[in-house]
Design a protein around this motif. Structure first.
Motif, PDB file in Angstrom:
ATOM      1  N   ASP A  35     -77.910 -64.189  22.779  1.00  0.00           N
ATOM      2  CA  ASP A  35     -78.825 -64.784  22.525  1.00  0.00           C
ATOM      3  C   ASP A  35     -79.477 -65.650  23.817  1.00  0.00           C
ATOM      4  N   ALA A  36     -78.582 -66.470  24.043  1.00  0.00           N
ATOM      5  CA  ALA A  36     -78.734 -67.407  25.229  1.00  0.00           C
ATOM      6  C   ALA A  36     -79.263 -66.667  26.391  1.00  0.00           C
ATOM      7  N   THR A  37     -78.475 -65.429  26.950  1.00  0.00           N
ATOM      8  CA  THR A  37     -78.987 -64.775  27.999  1.00  0.00           C
ATOM      9  C   THR A  37     -80.750 -64.115  27.622  1.00  0.00           C
ATOM     10  N   ALA A  38     -80.990 -63.678  26.677  1.00  0.00           N
ATOM     11  CA  ALA A  38     -82.154 -63.409  26.135  1.00  0.00           C
ATOM     12  C   ALA A  38     -83.074 -64.629  26.209  1.00  0.00           C
ATOM     13  N   ALA A  39     -82.746 -65.757  25.942  1.00  0.00           N
ATOM     14  CA  ALA A  39     -83.432 -66.890  26.104  1.00  0.00           C
ATOM     15  C   ALA A  39     -83.916 -67.096  27.493  1.00  0.00           C
ATOM     16  N   GLY A  40     -82.932 -66.996  28.381  1.00  0.00           N
ATOM     17  CA  GLY A  40     -83.111 -67.241  29.880  1.00  0.00           C
ATOM     18  C   GLY A  40     -84.164 -66.196  30.442  1.00  0.00           C
TER      19      GLY A  40
END
Length: 171
Positions: A35-40
């Protein structure tokens, strides 16, 4: 002289393990990292590039920042703050107010309820109506509130920033 355009990103850390040696040491789950990667990716698609990253020193917020920054292609080292772990919204806002005016964009990665309160506090009510409606429904893990602000950091206060977008990153 007109005020410079500024960007503020308020983010809650991604999903963390339910337990750790201490709460401060809880790491991200596999879903949290994704999810953090998707946020980036979402931030990069909106051309967000912070000059300063104010990040709680807790493990899960550091890992969130690392995944976001890696995906967005940022090489910025975060300013880690142990106090942001337990800070209330006023203290978090004070950290932003202390920024020098040559900073155009800041991203804060922290914890709830502080990040949700800070995002609601900053909203001037004149931004994107859909984003504002989404913001009122909650601030789950990996939520991002993107604001525009056009005055000195020292003058940032309740109801002074325009909510441009609200996003809950999910891989």
């Amino acid at each position: 002289m007109p005020a410079a355009h500024r960007t503020v990103v308020v983010m809650r850390h991604a999903q963390a393990e339910p337990a750790g040696t201490t709460d401060f040491e809880r790491a991200l789950t596999a879903r949290g990292r994704a999810d953090a990667t998707a946020a980036g990716a979402w931030l990069a698609s909106r051309s967000v590039r912070p000059d300063v990253a104010l990040v709680s020193a807790a493990v899960r917020t550091q890992e969130t920042w690392a995944a976001v920054a890696a995906e967005a292609g940022w090489s910025l080292d975060p300013s880690l703050d142990r106090g942001l772990y337990s800070a209330g919204p006023d203290t978090a806002l004070d950290l932003v107010r202390a920024l020098p005016d040559d900073v155009a964009s800041v991203m804060m990665v922290g914890h709830n309820p502080t990040m949700a309160y800070l995002a609601s506090l900053l909203d001037d009510g004149d931004g994107d109506p859909a984003a504002a409606a989404d913001l009122t429904t909650g601030f789950p893990t990996c939520s991002l509130a993107l604001f525009s602000y056009d005055a000195s950091w020292a003058d940032l206060d309740a109801g002074r920033a325009r909510l441009v977008a609200f996003h809950v990153a999910r891989a």
